[in-house]
Structure formats: structure tokens, C-alpha cells
Enzyme design. Sequence first.
Site, mmCIF file in Angstrom:
data_model
loop_
_atom_site.group_PDB
_atom_site.id
_atom_site.type_symbol
_atom_site.label_atom_id
_atom_site.label_comp_id
_atom_site.label_asym_id
_atom_site.label_seq_id
_atom_site.Cartn_x
_atom_site.Cartn_y
_atom_site.Cartn_z
ATOM 1 N N LYS A 102 0.815 -1.216 0.000
ATOM 2 C CA LYS A 102 0.000 0.000 0.000
ATOM 3 C C LYS A 102 0.854 1.275 0.000
ATOM 4 O O LYS A 102 2.074 1.229 0.264
ATOM 5 C CB LYS A 102 -0.918 -0.027 1.228
ATOM 6 C CG LYS A 102 -1.971 -1.151 1.181
ATOM 7 C CD LYS A 102 -2.923 -1.070 2.382
ATOM 8 C CE LYS A 102 -3.990 -2.147 2.318
ATOM 9 N NZ LYS A 102 -4.959 -2.030 3.447
ATOM 10 N N TYR A 105 -12.310 -1.877 -3.658
ATOM 11 C CA TYR A 105 -12.796 -2.029 -2.281
ATOM 12 C C TYR A 105 -14.317 -1.855 -2.186
ATOM 13 O O TYR A 105 -14.833 -1.493 -1.119
ATOM 14 C CB TYR A 105 -12.089 -1.028 -1.364
ATOM 15 C CG TYR A 105 -10.750 -1.508 -0.811
ATOM 16 C CD1 TYR A 105 -10.668 -2.682 -0.052
ATOM 17 C CD2 TYR A 105 -9.570 -0.792 -1.017
ATOM 18 C CE1 TYR A 105 -9.450 -3.122 0.470
ATOM 19 C CE2 TYR A 105 -8.351 -1.225 -0.492
ATOM 20 C CZ TYR A 105 -8.309 -2.392 0.244
ATOM 21 O OH TYR A 105 -7.108 -2.830 0.779
ATOM 22 N N ASN A 127 -1.990 0.424 6.726
ATOM 23 C CA ASN A 127 -1.433 -0.801 7.287
ATOM 24 C C ASN A 127 -0.590 -1.615 6.305
ATOM 25 O O ASN A 127 -0.478 -2.836 6.425
ATOM 26 C CB ASN A 127 -2.530 -1.635 7.947
ATOM 27 C CG ASN A 127 -3.624 -2.032 6.973
ATOM 28 O OD1 ASN A 127 -3.533 -1.732 5.787
ATOM 29 N ND2 ASN A 127 -4.636 -2.716 7.465
ATOM 30 N N HIS A 184 -2.250 -5.371 1.634
ATOM 31 C CA HIS A 184 -3.558 -6.020 1.464
ATOM 32 C C HIS A 184 -3.321 -7.467 1.069
ATOM 33 O O HIS A 184 -2.366 -7.763 0.341
ATOM 34 C CB HIS A 184 -4.364 -5.337 0.350
ATOM 35 C CG HIS A 184 -5.506 -6.186 -0.140
ATOM 36 N ND1 HIS A 184 -6.722 -6.219 0.486
ATOM 37 C CD2 HIS A 184 -5.591 -7.075 -1.154
ATOM 38 C CE1 HIS A 184 -7.503 -7.091 -0.135
ATOM 39 N NE2 HIS A 184 -6.846 -7.626 -1.136
ATOM 40 N N GLU A 197 -9.769 -10.788 -7.371
ATOM 41 C CA GLU A 197 -8.798 -9.702 -7.206
ATOM 42 C C GLU A 197 -7.604 -9.863 -8.140
ATOM 43 O O GLU A 197 -7.071 -8.873 -8.647
ATOM 44 C CB GLU A 197 -8.337 -9.644 -5.745
ATOM 45 C CG GLU A 197 -9.458 -9.165 -4.816
ATOM 46 C CD GLU A 197 -9.063 -9.157 -3.347
ATOM 47 O OE1 GLU A 197 -9.890 -8.751 -2.519
ATOM 48 O OE2 GLU A 197 -7.918 -9.544 -3.022
#
Length: 138
Positions: free
Chosen positions: A9, A49, A112, A115, A126
Site C-alpha cells: 500500500k 474495495y 497498514n 492487502h 482480485e
Amino acid sequence: TERTLSIIKPDATRRNLTGKINAKFEDAGLRIVAQKRIQLTIAQAQQFYAVHSERPFFGELTEFMASAPVVVQVLEGEGAIAKNREVMGATNPADAAAGTIRAEFAESVGENSVHGSDAPETAREEIAFFFSGLELVG
Ligand code: GTP
Ligand code: MG
């Protein structure tokens, strides 16, 4: 063997942590069989998302995901989906086990660092969202 989608990320690409994060995956026996660095648009982040669209943090999450480049990759190995989530650690770094990516690198529950797909069906969806079959090179 199983495949799962991984995203490094924006908080991690900004801090130049992609190599350290991928070392954790490789040390755990996961093989990177596809990889690219891209910058998501807000619309693409919202589409990726979409399952979280009703959550209060959706705006924050999608703006964050579009705020800097990400590295999207496919990890392959025995039980890759569960193994990846184990190496990632809990969503909130405060709850993440020692030695996991989120314990070592994540800044907050939102920012964080990584993913990972959460089930075989979402992994298939995905991976197809970001990669064509031609780009998966085991
Ligand atoms: P992913 O692998 O990114 O899907 O994480 P996850 O499966 O561990 O968590 P979940 O699917 O529940 O949430 C998706 C993402 O939304 C998280 O990784 C966070 O980036 C973000 N998120 C979850 N909870 C919060 C929150 O309370 N605040 C903010 N700002 N972001 C959150
Ligand atoms: Mg999730």
C-alpha cells in the site's frame, strides 16, 4: 498450489519498504509470480474495495489507496491465501503478532502497509482485477 493477490500500500511505497516486505513473503515460502507498480485512481480504488462501500472509513480508505503508487502482486504457494495473511498480521498493527509485516511496518489500522485476499473466490476476482493470464509467470 494456491495463488493470492497482494498489494503493497501507499504508506509502504512512500517509505521505500517494498523490498523489506517482499523479503518476508519470500522467506515464508511464497513466490512472486506477477508484479507491477501502478497508481490507482480514486475510481479504481472504489471499485477494488466496493465490498467496503458502506463502511464509515470508505472515503478515507479509497483516498489513501490512490494517494501514491502501490505494488500489486500475485503470491503463489501451498496455502498461499492463509500464509499471506499470517505473514501480514492483524489489520490493526496494535493487534499484529511480533515479526509480521503489520507489526513491523504499519502506521495505523488504515495505513497498514499491505492487502491480502481473504478467500479463494476473492483471490480469483482480485487477481483478475489487476492481471491477465499472460502476466502470471510461475
Ligand atoms: P485488507 O487486506 O486490506 O482487505 O485488510 P483486512 O482484510 O485485514 O481488513 P478489512 O478487509 O476488514 O479492511 C480493509 C482495509 O480497510 C484495511 O486493511 C484498512 O486499510 C482499512 N480499514 C479497516 N478498518 C479501518 C478503520 O477503522 N479506519 C480506517 N481508516 N481504515 C480501516
Ligand atoms: Mg480484507
